[in-house]
Design a protein around this motif. Structure first.
Motif, PDB file in Angstrom:
ATOM      1  N   ILE A 193       0.804  -1.144  -0.070  1.00  0.00           N
ATOM      2  CA  ILE A 193      -0.047  -0.031  -0.038  1.00  0.00           C
ATOM      3  C   ILE A 193       0.875   1.264   0.096  1.00  0.00           C
ATOM      4  CG2 ILE A 193      -1.574   1.290   1.291  1.00  0.00           C
ATOM      5  CD1 ILE A 193      -2.715  -1.369   2.794  1.00  0.00           C
ATOM      6  N   HIS A 194       0.476   2.194  -1.117  1.00  0.00           N
ATOM      7  CA  HIS A 194       1.264   3.450  -0.991  1.00  0.00           C
ATOM      8  C   HIS A 194       0.435   4.528  -1.018  1.00  0.00           C
ATOM      9  CE1 HIS A 194       1.331   2.519  -5.224  1.00  0.00           C
ATOM     10  NE2 HIS A 194       1.084   3.611  -5.260  1.00  0.00           N
ATOM     11  N   PRO A 195       0.497   5.694  -0.585  1.00  0.00           N
ATOM     12  CA  PRO A 195      -0.258   6.905  -0.451  1.00  0.00           C
ATOM     13  C   PRO A 195      -0.595   7.343  -1.746  1.00  0.00           C
ATOM     14  CG  PRO A 195       1.378   7.090   1.151  1.00  0.00           C
ATOM     15  CD  PRO A 195       1.681   6.155   0.307  1.00  0.00           C
ATOM     16  N   ALA A 196      -1.888   7.863  -2.220  1.00  0.00           N
ATOM     17  CA  ALA A 196      -2.059   8.459  -3.491  1.00  0.00           C
ATOM     18  C   ALA A 196      -1.328   9.961  -3.517  1.00  0.00           C
ATOM     19  CB  ALA A 196      -3.733   8.749  -3.550  1.00  0.00           C
ATOM     20  N   ASP A 197      -0.729  10.170  -4.823  1.00  0.00           N
ATOM     21  CA  ASP A 197      -0.049  11.405  -4.737  1.00  0.00           C
ATOM     22  C   ASP A 197      -1.261  12.728  -4.927  1.00  0.00           C
ATOM     23  OD1 ASP A 197       1.560  13.330  -5.251  1.00  0.00           O
ATOM     24  OD2 ASP A 197       2.292  12.686  -7.216  1.00  0.00           O
ATOM     25  N   THR A 198      -1.681  13.116  -3.884  1.00  0.00           N
ATOM     26  CA  THR A 198      -2.584  14.084  -3.707  1.00  0.00           C
ATOM     27  C   THR A 198      -2.565  15.117  -2.730  1.00  0.00           C
ATOM     28  OG1 THR A 198      -5.064  15.006  -4.146  1.00  0.00           O
ATOM     29  CG2 THR A 198      -4.266  12.801  -2.923  1.00  0.00           C
ATOM     30  N   GLY A 199      -2.880  16.284  -2.737  1.00  0.00           N
ATOM     31  CA  GLY A 199      -2.699  17.148  -1.491  1.00  0.00           C
ATOM     32  C   GLY A 199      -4.291  17.367  -1.039  1.00  0.00           C
ATOM     33  N   LEU A 200      -5.316  16.760  -1.633  1.00  0.00           N
ATOM     34  CA  LEU A 200      -6.712  16.863  -1.268  1.00  0.00           C
ATOM     35  C   LEU A 200      -6.866  15.762  -0.382  1.00  0.00           C
ATOM     36  CD1 LEU A 200      -7.994  17.957  -4.682  1.00  0.00           C
ATOM     37  CD2 LEU A 200      -7.528  19.392  -2.697  1.00  0.00           C
ATOM     38  N   LEU A 201      -8.139  15.923   0.675  1.00  0.00           N
ATOM     39  CA  LEU A 201      -8.567  15.070   1.287  1.00  0.00           C
ATOM     40  C   LEU A 201      -7.535  14.183   1.965  1.00  0.00           C
ATOM     41  CD1 LEU A 201     -11.263  13.916  -1.288  1.00  0.00           C
ATOM     42  CD2 LEU A 201     -11.690  15.250   0.803  1.00  0.00           C
ATOM     43  N   THR A 202      -6.420  14.669   2.478  1.00  0.00           N
ATOM     44  CA  THR A 202      -5.492  13.849   3.160  1.00  0.00           C
ATOM     45  C   THR A 202      -5.890  13.002   4.529  1.00  0.00           C
ATOM     46  OG1 THR A 202      -4.800  15.934   4.301  1.00  0.00           O
ATOM     47  CG2 THR A 202      -3.660  15.542   2.206  1.00  0.00           C
ATOM     48  N   GLY A 203      -6.902  13.516   5.085  1.00  0.00           N
ATOM     49  CA  GLY A 203      -7.374  12.716   6.174  1.00  0.00           C
ATOM     50  C   GLY A 203      -7.863  11.549   6.087  1.00  0.00           C
ATOM     51  N   SER A 204      -8.475  11.230   4.702  1.00  0.00           N
ATOM     52  CA  SER A 204      -9.006  10.245   4.170  1.00  0.00           C
ATOM     53  C   SER A 204      -7.890   8.872   3.991  1.00  0.00           C
ATOM     54  CB  SER A 204      -9.659  10.203   2.737  1.00  0.00           C
ATOM     55  OG  SER A 204      -8.730  10.518   1.676  1.00  0.00           O
ATOM     56  N   ALA A 205      -6.532   9.209   4.166  1.00  0.00           N
ATOM     57  CA  ALA A 205      -5.606   7.953   3.959  1.00  0.00           C
ATOM     58  C   ALA A 205      -5.728   7.243   2.931  1.00  0.00           C
ATOM     59  CB  ALA A 205      -5.666   7.336   5.262  1.00  0.00           C
ATOM     60  N   THR A 206      -6.224   8.081   1.690  1.00  0.00           N
ATOM     61  CA  THR A 206      -6.343   7.315   0.490  1.00  0.00           C
ATOM     62  C   THR A 206      -4.843   6.819  -0.353  1.00  0.00           C
ATOM     63  OG1 THR A 206      -8.467   8.763  -0.067  1.00  0.00           O
ATOM     64  CG2 THR A 206      -7.054   7.519  -1.962  1.00  0.00           C
ATOM     65  N   GLY A 207      -5.258   5.571  -0.697  1.00  0.00           N
ATOM     66  CA  GLY A 207      -3.890   5.111  -1.258  1.00  0.00           C
ATOM     67  C   GLY A 207      -4.125   4.016  -2.458  1.00  0.00           C
ATOM     68  N   HIS A 208      -3.103   3.603  -2.906  1.00  0.00           N
ATOM     69  CA  HIS A 208      -3.364   2.685  -3.970  1.00  0.00           C
ATOM     70  C   HIS A 208      -2.549   1.372  -3.745  1.00  0.00           C
ATOM     71  CE1 HIS A 208      -3.794   6.195  -6.490  1.00  0.00           C
ATOM     72  NE2 HIS A 208      -2.701   6.350  -6.308  1.00  0.00           N
ATOM     73  N   VAL A 209      -3.226   0.137  -3.992  1.00  0.00           N
ATOM     74  CA  VAL A 209      -2.876  -1.244  -3.280  1.00  0.00           C
ATOM     75  C   VAL A 209      -2.419  -2.228  -4.398  1.00  0.00           C
ATOM     76  CG1 VAL A 209      -3.775  -2.944  -1.754  1.00  0.00           C
ATOM     77  CG2 VAL A 209      -4.652  -0.746  -1.595  1.00  0.00           C
ATOM     78  N   THR A 210      -1.672  -3.026  -4.200  1.00  0.00           N
ATOM     79  CA  THR A 210      -1.121  -4.062  -5.191  1.00  0.00           C
ATOM     80  C   THR A 210      -1.218  -5.278  -4.353  1.00  0.00           C
ATOM     81  OG1 THR A 210       1.491  -3.735  -4.910  1.00  0.00           O
ATOM     82  CG2 THR A 210       0.114  -2.644  -6.672  1.00  0.00           C
ATOM     83  N   PHE A 211      -1.563  -6.423  -4.852  1.00  0.00           N
ATOM     84  CA  PHE A 211      -1.514  -7.808  -4.458  1.00  0.00           C
ATOM     85  C   PHE A 211      -0.715  -8.510  -5.184  1.00  0.00           C
ATOM     86  CE2 PHE A 211      -5.784  -5.635  -4.165  1.00  0.00           C
ATOM     87  CZ  PHE A 211      -5.854  -5.697  -2.582  1.00  0.00           C
ATOM     88  N   ASP A 212       0.526  -8.862  -4.618  1.00  0.00           N
ATOM     89  CA  ASP A 212       1.412  -9.833  -5.298  1.00  0.00           C
ATOM     90  C   ASP A 212       1.460 -11.196  -4.627  1.00  0.00           C
ATOM     91  OD1 ASP A 212       3.468 -11.034  -6.631  1.00  0.00           O
ATOM     92  OD2 ASP A 212       5.021  -9.708  -5.316  1.00  0.00           O
ATOM     93  N   ALA A 213       0.386 -12.082  -5.526  1.00  0.00           N
ATOM     94  CA  ALA A 213       0.296 -13.637  -5.022  1.00  0.00           C
ATOM     95  C   ALA A 213       0.113 -13.554  -3.490  1.00  0.00           C
ATOM     96  CB  ALA A 213       1.590 -14.260  -5.337  1.00  0.00           C
ATOM     97  N   VAL A 214      -0.905 -12.756  -3.052  1.00  0.00           N
ATOM     98  CA  VAL A 214      -1.477 -12.545  -1.654  1.00  0.00           C
ATOM     99  C   VAL A 214      -2.262 -14.158  -1.415  1.00  0.00           C
ATOM    100  CG1 VAL A 214      -2.911 -11.766   0.096  1.00  0.00           C
ATOM    101  CG2 VAL A 214      -1.730 -10.247  -1.296  1.00  0.00           C
ATOM    102  N   ARG A 215      -1.552 -14.719  -0.323  1.00  0.00           N
ATOM    103  CA  ARG A 215      -2.427 -16.271  -0.105  1.00  0.00           C
ATOM    104  C   ARG A 215      -3.134 -15.902   0.968  1.00  0.00           C
ATOM    105  NH1 ARG A 215      -0.691 -20.427  -3.432  1.00  0.00           N
ATOM    106  NH2 ARG A 215       1.299 -19.807  -4.622  1.00  0.00           N
ATOM    107  N   LEU A 216      -4.431 -16.534   1.142  1.00  0.00           N
ATOM    108  CA  LEU A 216      -5.277 -16.306   2.414  1.00  0.00           C
ATOM    109  C   LEU A 216      -6.090 -17.620   2.504  1.00  0.00           C
ATOM    110  CD1 LEU A 216      -7.017 -13.037   1.154  1.00  0.00           C
ATOM    111  CD2 LEU A 216      -5.190 -13.131   3.127  1.00  0.00           C
ATOM    112  N   PRO A 217      -6.305 -18.099   3.793  1.00  0.00           N
ATOM    113  CA  PRO A 217      -7.254 -19.131   3.895  1.00  0.00           C
ATOM    114  C   PRO A 217      -8.725 -19.015   3.176  1.00  0.00           C
ATOM    115  CG  PRO A 217      -6.230 -18.278   6.200  1.00  0.00           C
ATOM    116  CD  PRO A 217      -6.203 -17.298   4.910  1.00  0.00           C
ATOM    117  N   ALA A 218      -9.438 -20.069   3.094  1.00  0.00           N
ATOM    118  CA  ALA A 218     -10.543 -19.956   2.191  1.00  0.00           C
ATOM    119  C   ALA A 218     -11.702 -19.394   2.885  1.00  0.00           C
ATOM    120  CB  ALA A 218     -10.999 -21.467   1.953  1.00  0.00           C
TER     121      ALA A 218
END
Length: 381
Positions: A193-218
């Motif tokens: 997860i990394h923050p979105a490059d914006t100076g607006l709505l900073t309190g929203s903690a908006t970001g971009h997310v990538t999932f690199d072969a994320v393994r989870l229980p069913a």
């Protein structure tokens, strides 16, 4: 569909905590997570959905309006956006699919109590936000394990959330049965997860997310495979109602501030508020906001309880059409003061999310046009 939480014996409206009271002791510079925690600890989030046995897992329109108004009064639009998405979209979706036990139920309980936060991850890196059926995030469903790959963009609360509710494709094609929801711990290996490059709505903690072969229980699958898009559509209206309710609270706050400024500033010994042109422009804004408020009052239950998507589109369009011109007028009426840090011009820029998030106004207007006959019939005496 199960209730969000069981009815509590002896619950009385008079003892329900109020959002404004719950936030009274929260510092002005508190983060969205701390605001959410205060709301949860005071029982506001539980009460938001406590509508009696047999009601759907959706917030009561009146309580949702009170919640958003109380959070908006703090003046941080990013935090209000974070609370809105969790309360109106993420939690109802999670609740609609939560079993009696397991990680999905635990996530629901912890988020309701304020102990955890939840990010709704639908907007995809592989497609425009309005083209959800074109998303590229994929989940492979095995007998004991899920494998998630892909990415999400402009996700509210992503940078501080404990968990993400991710819309993913489990089979090829654009058919609405090709998608499902997955509950993903933010700390799971392969989640970046990394923050979105914006100076607006900073309190929203908006970001971009990538999932690199994320393994989870069913058991991190949320609901039945193939029901993801249907569940999203069923609850989309509530978020659109919430956006309209926030637009009312936000424009009311800025209009009140603008009037106070106009009464203090004077030309030739007369307050600007006494200028007829100023008063007429201000009054026109007030009429628009009152009209939006009336729409929310009229259509709220229809959207939440009957899942009326035409009514939701009407509200979403109205919010987009009202917020920007009203805030633009306020910013101009405030003159140079509107350019101050955090002033009316900045608020107007942040409020652009009301015409983008949950559907661009122009696209939503197309849905309104599609339902023109039914909407016209509703106007008949």
């Amino acid at each position: 569909m199960p209730d969000l939480l069981p009815a509590e014996p002896g619950t009385a409206a008079g003892r329900r905590p109020q959002a404004a009271a719950a936030l009274a002791a929260v510092p002005a510079d508190a983060t969205a997570s701390r605001v959410w925690a205060a709301l949860g600890a005071a029982g506001v989030l539980h009460d938001l959905y406590d509508r009696g046995t047999g009601q759907p897992a959706a917030p009561g329109p009146g309580r949702l309006a009170a919640l958003l108004a109380a959070v908006d009064a703090r003046g941080d639009n990013g935090i209000t956006l974070s609370v809105l998405v969790q309360a109106a979209s993420a939690l109802p979706l999670l609740a609609a699919c939560a079993p009696e036990a397991g990680p999905v139920r635990a996530a629901l309980d912890e988020t309701l109590s304020g102990a955890a936060t939840l990010a709704l991850a639908a907007t995809d890196a592989a497609a425009p936000g309005s083209d959800l059926t074109g998303l590229g995030t994929e989940v492979t469903i095995g007998p004991d394990e899920l494998l998630l790959t892909g990415g999400k963009r402009w996700i509210t609360t992503a940078c501080t959330a404990d968990r993400l509710l991710v819309l993913a494709r489990h089979r090829p094609g654009r058919h609405f049965t090709s998608f499902t929801w997955v509950l993903v711990p933010a700390t799971a290996p392969g989640v970046h997860i990394h923050p979105a490059d914006t100076g607006l709505l900073t309190g929203s903690a908006t970001g971009h997310v990538t999932f690199d072969a994320v393994r989870l229980p069913a058991d991190h699958l949320v609901g039945r495979p193939g029901r993801g898009m249907a569940a999203f559509a069923r609850h989309m209206g509530t978020e659109r109602l919430a956006g309209a309710l926030w637009a009312v609270a936000l424009t009311r706050r800025v209009l009140a501030d603008t009037k106070e400024r106009l009464t203090r500033r004077a030309i030739d010994g007369q307050p600007l508020w006494h200028n007829d042109a100023v008063r007429q422009r201000y009054a026109a804004c007030l009429v628009q906001v009152r009209q939006l408020h009336a729409l929310c009052e009229t259509l709220g239950e229809q959207v939440v309880d009957r899942h009326d998507l035409a009514a939701a589109a009407l509200l979403k369009s109205a919010a987009g059409l009202v917020a920007d011109p009203v805030l633009a007028a306020c910013a101009q009426l405030q003159g140079a003061d509107g350019l101050a840090r955090g002033g009316a011009q900045h608020i107007r820029s942040e409020a652009a999310v009301l015409g983008i998030g949950g559907g661009v106004t122009e696209l939503v207007l197309a849905a309104v046009a599609d339902n023109a006959d039914a909407l016209l019939a509703d106007l008949s005496p």
